[in-house]
Design a protein around this motif. Structure first.
Motif, PDB file in Angstrom:
ATOM      1  N   ILE A 327       0.844  -1.186   0.000  1.00 24.56           N
ATOM      2  CA  ILE A 327       0.000   0.000   0.000  1.00 24.56           C
ATOM      3  C   ILE A 327       0.884   1.241   0.000  1.00 24.56           C
ATOM      4  O   ILE A 327       1.751   1.397   0.859  1.00 24.56           O
ATOM      5  CB  ILE A 327      -0.936   0.024   1.228  1.00 24.56           C
ATOM      6  CG1 ILE A 327      -1.679  -1.302   1.364  1.00 24.56           C
ATOM      7  CG2 ILE A 327      -1.893   1.206   1.135  1.00 24.56           C
ATOM      8  CD1 ILE A 327      -2.468  -1.718   0.146  1.00 24.56           C
ATOM      9  N   HIS A 328       0.676   2.104  -0.994  1.00 26.03           N
ATOM     10  CA  HIS A 328       1.414   3.361  -1.086  1.00 26.03           C
ATOM     11  C   HIS A 328       0.523   4.457  -0.508  1.00 26.03           C
ATOM     12  O   HIS A 328      -0.428   4.895  -1.153  1.00 26.03           O
ATOM     13  CB  HIS A 328       1.787   3.665  -2.534  1.00 26.03           C
ATOM     14  CG  HIS A 328       2.732   4.798  -2.686  1.00 26.03           C
ATOM     15  ND1 HIS A 328       2.858   5.539  -3.842  1.00 26.03           N
ATOM     16  CD2 HIS A 328       3.624   5.348  -1.811  1.00 26.03           C
ATOM     17  CE1 HIS A 328       3.766   6.465  -3.681  1.00 26.03           C
ATOM     18  NE2 HIS A 328       4.239   6.368  -2.462  1.00 26.03           N
ATOM     19  N   ALA A 329       0.809   4.851   0.728  1.00 24.26           N
ATOM     20  CA  ALA A 329      -0.057   5.787   1.449  1.00 24.26           C
ATOM     21  C   ALA A 329       0.333   7.230   1.158  1.00 24.26           C
ATOM     22  O   ALA A 329       1.512   7.584   1.119  1.00 24.26           O
ATOM     23  CB  ALA A 329       0.017   5.521   2.946  1.00 24.26           C
ATOM     24  N   HIS A 330      -0.686   8.055   0.979  1.00 22.73           N
ATOM     25  CA  HIS A 330      -0.507   9.485   0.748  1.00 22.73           C
ATOM     26  C   HIS A 330      -1.369  10.256   1.749  1.00 22.73           C
ATOM     27  O   HIS A 330      -2.402   9.769   2.206  1.00 22.73           O
ATOM     28  CB  HIS A 330      -0.954   9.882  -0.659  1.00 22.73           C
ATOM     29  CG  HIS A 330      -0.282   9.125  -1.760  1.00 22.73           C
ATOM     30  ND1 HIS A 330       0.843   9.588  -2.408  1.00 22.73           N
ATOM     31  CD2 HIS A 330      -0.579   7.932  -2.328  1.00 22.73           C
ATOM     32  CE1 HIS A 330       1.201   8.716  -3.339  1.00 22.73           C
ATOM     33  NE2 HIS A 330       0.366   7.700  -3.300  1.00 22.73           N
ATOM     34  N   THR A 331      -0.951  11.476   2.033  1.00 21.70           N
ATOM     35  CA  THR A 331      -1.802  12.412   2.768  1.00 21.70           C
ATOM     36  C   THR A 331      -2.487  13.326   1.764  1.00 21.70           C
ATOM     37  O   THR A 331      -1.843  13.818   0.827  1.00 21.70           O
ATOM     38  CB  THR A 331      -0.979  13.254   3.755  1.00 21.70           C
ATOM     39  OG1 THR A 331      -0.409  12.393   4.737  1.00 21.70           O
ATOM     40  CG2 THR A 331      -1.849  14.303   4.443  1.00 21.70           C
ATOM     41  N   PHE A 332      -3.764  13.539   1.936  1.00 18.79           N
ATOM     42  CA  PHE A 332      -4.513  14.439   1.068  1.00 18.79           C
ATOM     43  C   PHE A 332      -3.869  15.826   1.045  1.00 18.79           C
ATOM     44  O   PHE A 332      -3.516  16.374   2.090  1.00 18.79           O
ATOM     45  CB  PHE A 332      -5.963  14.554   1.529  1.00 18.79           C
ATOM     46  CG  PHE A 332      -6.675  15.752   0.966  1.00 18.79           C
ATOM     47  CD1 PHE A 332      -6.916  15.849  -0.404  1.00 18.79           C
ATOM     48  CD2 PHE A 332      -7.076  16.792   1.797  1.00 18.79           C
ATOM     49  CE1 PHE A 332      -7.553  16.970  -0.928  1.00 18.79           C
ATOM     50  CE2 PHE A 332      -7.717  17.906   1.281  1.00 18.79           C
ATOM     51  CZ  PHE A 332      -7.958  17.999  -0.079  1.00 18.79           C
ATOM     52  N   MET A 333      -3.725  16.378  -0.161  1.00 18.49           N
ATOM     53  CA  MET A 333      -3.222  17.739  -0.321  1.00 18.49           C
ATOM     54  C   MET A 333      -4.253  18.564  -1.088  1.00 18.49           C
ATOM     55  O   MET A 333      -4.712  18.130  -2.159  1.00 18.49           O
ATOM     56  CB  MET A 333      -1.881  17.736  -1.047  1.00 18.49           C
ATOM     57  CG  MET A 333      -0.757  17.158  -0.211  1.00 18.49           C
ATOM     58  SD  MET A 333       0.882  17.345  -0.940  1.00 18.49           S
ATOM     59  CE  MET A 333       0.877  15.964  -2.073  1.00 18.49           C
ATOM     60  N   PRO A 334      -4.650  19.728  -0.577  1.00 18.75           N
ATOM     61  CA  PRO A 334      -5.670  20.559  -1.231  1.00 18.75           C
ATOM     62  C   PRO A 334      -5.071  21.334  -2.410  1.00 18.75           C
ATOM     63  O   PRO A 334      -4.736  22.516  -2.303  1.00 18.75           O
ATOM     64  CB  PRO A 334      -6.113  21.503  -0.105  1.00 18.75           C
ATOM     65  CG  PRO A 334      -4.905  21.647   0.758  1.00 18.75           C
ATOM     66  CD  PRO A 334      -4.187  20.315   0.696  1.00 18.75           C
ATOM     67  N   LEU A 335      -4.950  20.658  -3.532  1.00 18.44           N
ATOM     68  CA  LEU A 335      -4.247  21.241  -4.668  1.00 18.44           C
ATOM     69  C   LEU A 335      -5.069  22.353  -5.326  1.00 18.44           C
ATOM     70  O   LEU A 335      -6.243  22.155  -5.662  1.00 18.44           O
ATOM     71  CB  LEU A 335      -3.927  20.149  -5.686  1.00 18.44           C
ATOM     72  CG  LEU A 335      -3.019  19.023  -5.171  1.00 18.44           C
ATOM     73  CD1 LEU A 335      -2.820  17.973  -6.248  1.00 18.44           C
ATOM     74  CD2 LEU A 335      -1.682  19.571  -4.696  1.00 18.44           C
ATOM     75  N   PRO A 336      -4.467  23.520  -5.532  1.00 15.58           N
ATOM     76  CA  PRO A 336      -5.167  24.633  -6.181  1.00 15.58           C
ATOM     77  C   PRO A 336      -5.683  24.250  -7.567  1.00 15.58           C
ATOM     78  O   PRO A 336      -5.041  23.501  -8.298  1.00 15.58           O
ATOM     79  CB  PRO A 336      -4.085  25.713  -6.270  1.00 15.58           C
ATOM     80  CG  PRO A 336      -3.167  25.421  -5.142  1.00 15.58           C
ATOM     81  CD  PRO A 336      -3.127  23.918  -5.057  1.00 15.58           C
ATOM     82  N   GLY A 337      -6.859  24.768  -7.897  1.00 18.63           N
ATOM     83  CA  GLY A 337      -7.448  24.488  -9.196  1.00 18.63           C
ATOM     84  C   GLY A 337      -8.331  23.267  -9.221  1.00 18.63           C
ATOM     85  O   GLY A 337      -8.992  22.991 -10.222  1.00 18.63           O
ATOM     86  N   THR A 338      -8.370  22.509  -8.112  1.00 19.18           N
ATOM     87  CA  THR A 338      -9.225  21.329  -8.022  1.00 19.18           C
ATOM     88  C   THR A 338     -10.463  21.653  -7.191  1.00 19.18           C
ATOM     89  O   THR A 338     -10.469  22.616  -6.426  1.00 19.18           O
ATOM     90  CB  THR A 338      -8.485  20.148  -7.363  1.00 19.18           C
ATOM     91  OG1 THR A 338      -8.294  20.443  -5.960  1.00 19.18           O
ATOM     92  CG2 THR A 338      -7.127  19.918  -8.010  1.00 19.18           C
ATOM     93  N   PRO A 339     -11.519  20.848  -7.302  1.00 21.21           N
ATOM     94  CA  PRO A 339     -12.708  21.074  -6.473  1.00 21.21           C
ATOM     95  C   PRO A 339     -12.437  21.014  -4.967  1.00 21.21           C
ATOM     96  O   PRO A 339     -13.209  21.550  -4.178  1.00 21.21           O
ATOM     97  CB  PRO A 339     -13.653  19.949  -6.910  1.00 21.21           C
ATOM     98  CG  PRO A 339     -13.261  19.665  -8.319  1.00 21.21           C
ATOM     99  CD  PRO A 339     -11.763  19.823  -8.335  1.00 21.21           C
ATOM    100  N   PHE A 340     -11.338  20.378  -4.576  1.00 18.64           N
ATOM    101  CA  PHE A 340     -11.010  20.246  -3.156  1.00 18.64           C
ATOM    102  C   PHE A 340     -10.000  21.291  -2.690  1.00 18.64           C
ATOM    103  O   PHE A 340      -9.426  21.158  -1.603  1.00 18.64           O
ATOM    104  CB  PHE A 340     -10.450  18.847  -2.872  1.00 18.64           C
ATOM    105  CG  PHE A 340     -11.485  17.749  -2.872  1.00 18.64           C
ATOM    106  CD1 PHE A 340     -12.838  18.025  -3.042  1.00 18.64           C
ATOM    107  CD2 PHE A 340     -11.096  16.435  -2.696  1.00 18.64           C
ATOM    108  CE1 PHE A 340     -13.792  17.011  -3.048  1.00 18.64           C
ATOM    109  CE2 PHE A 340     -12.046  15.406  -2.690  1.00 18.64           C
ATOM    110  CZ  PHE A 340     -13.392  15.699  -2.867  1.00 18.64           C
TER     111      PHE A 340
END
Length: 383
Positions: A327-340
């Protein structure tokens, strides 16, 4: 024009492609790998920074220092594409959004300050995938554009939803050139490797994939990697036939596939477009064909409940035990230009502890701990 590219680990493939696009122009180009060397350049140089949002805090600080020294700094990449006006306010001389192969050429011929936008998507065959002239090599980009609209991802916002493939002829031409320069390991850049040659970038085209992989081998490549970084795969595109082709022609022992969450509710919010059942079918198939599934999972979405997180952790353990998945785990990043872009990541101490425990057992790998800090830095840029 005198133009210097600041090359980093994060942008080296993009820089190679841009250098390839500029090979025929009469301009003096420099490639700088250390930030302090930028300040040694004559002040008649334009300095080009290309960066992702995860690199933005450091790159923007570097740019501000260069601007104070009266250098003309230009910017491109995913962060510049999402926040062009903000970068111009910081003092960047020019900002390029989206694909820059054509707009950067126009800038070099007739430089002007301000915002540069492409008029239309480029045709990949019109530009080299890397630069022989400047000895800047990279994996060959075989596909650009993503038909999916994952709410956390910048790729479809940067390159659009229409899939464009580089032709087999052009790919093999540059594969042979790579071999002639002693570079005999083939890797590819694609948002979904198993979608190469298909009309929609999703449904596999086994004939096109076989011609690609067989041709790459015949071009003299010693090793071939397909379906591993930087050419991950989507669950919808995994079939026995394609996996058999990878097994026949390629060297990779792993297949990198995105799942992102063990909660159907979260997958729906992410706009992933597939179910857990569909992903597990693909992961089981990968395992049965003798590959190690390398499964991307994201933690830290602020709308995740404890139950959602528990489902992701339980599914991660199940995939590891049942299919030998890593499992390659990532932390969510609020990337500019995306709905999030306006969300803030949150991972509880308990979840971090469990991720650490899974990591110590070899179940999970990745830089999720480092990404916690990067995510916070991205959020601070938006304040």
């Amino acid at each position: 024009m005198n133009l210097a590219f600041f090359r980093t680990k994060g942008n080296r493939y993009s820089i190679a492609a841009l250098l390839g696009a500029l090979e025929d122009l009469e301009t003096k180009l420099a490639i700088i790998d250390k930030p302090e060397k930028l300040f040694e350049l004559p002040d008649n140089f334009y300095i080009a920074l290309s960066f992702m949002s995860s690199e933005a805090p450091d790159q923007i600080n570097l740019a501000k220092e260069l601007i104070r020294k009266e250098y003309r700094v230009i910017a491109g990449g995913s962060h510049a594409s999402a926040r062009p006006l903000k970068l111009l306010k910081y003092g960047f001389y020019a900002v390029f959004t989206g694909e820059a192969e054509e707009t950067l050429r126009s800038f070099i011929k007739e430089p002007r300050p301000g915002l540069w936008r492409p008029s239309s998507p480029i045709i990949l065959d019109n530009f080299p995938p890397f630069s022989l002239k400047y000895k800047a090599f990279s994996p060959i980009e075989i596909t650009r554009g993503c038909p999916f609209r994952c709410a956390y991802c910048q790729t479809p916002r940067l390159f659009g939803n229409k899939v464009r493939h580089r032709s087999l002829e052009k790919i093999l031409e540059f594969a042979r050139k790579s071999v002639a320069h002693g570079r005999k390991v083939a890797r590819f850049i694609s948002p979904n490797a198993f979608g190469y040659g298909s009309n929609n970038g999703i449904s596999p085209n086994p004939d096109a994939i076989e011609k690609l992989l067989k041709g790459i081998r015949e071009a003299g490549m010693r090793e071939v990697y397909f379906g591993s970084f930087p050419s991950d795969v989507r669950p919808e595109s995994v079939t026995e036939e394609v996996l058999d082709l990878v097994k026949a022609y390629c060297n990779n022992k792993t297949i990198v596939i995105g799942l992102q969450s063990g909660s159907e509710r979260v997958l729906s919010l992410l706009r992933r477009g597939h179910s857990i059942e569909k992903a597990l079918y693909a992961i089981e198939l990968i395992s049965k064909k003798g590959f190690v599934p390398y499964v991307d999972m994201i933690f830290g979405f602020p709308f995740e409940t404890e139950e959602d997180v528990q489902k992701s952790l339980e599914l991660s353990l199940f995939m590891h035990e049942k299919f030998g998945a890593v499992i390659h785990a990532h932390t969510f990043m609020p990337l500019p230009g995306t709905p999030f872009e306006n969300l803030t990541a949150h991972i509880s101490p308990g979840t971090l502890k469990l991720l650490g425990r899974f990591s110590s057992k070899g179940i999970i790998k990745g830089q999720w701990q480092k990404q916690v800090d990067i995510s916070a830095e991205i959020s601070s840029l938006e304040e």
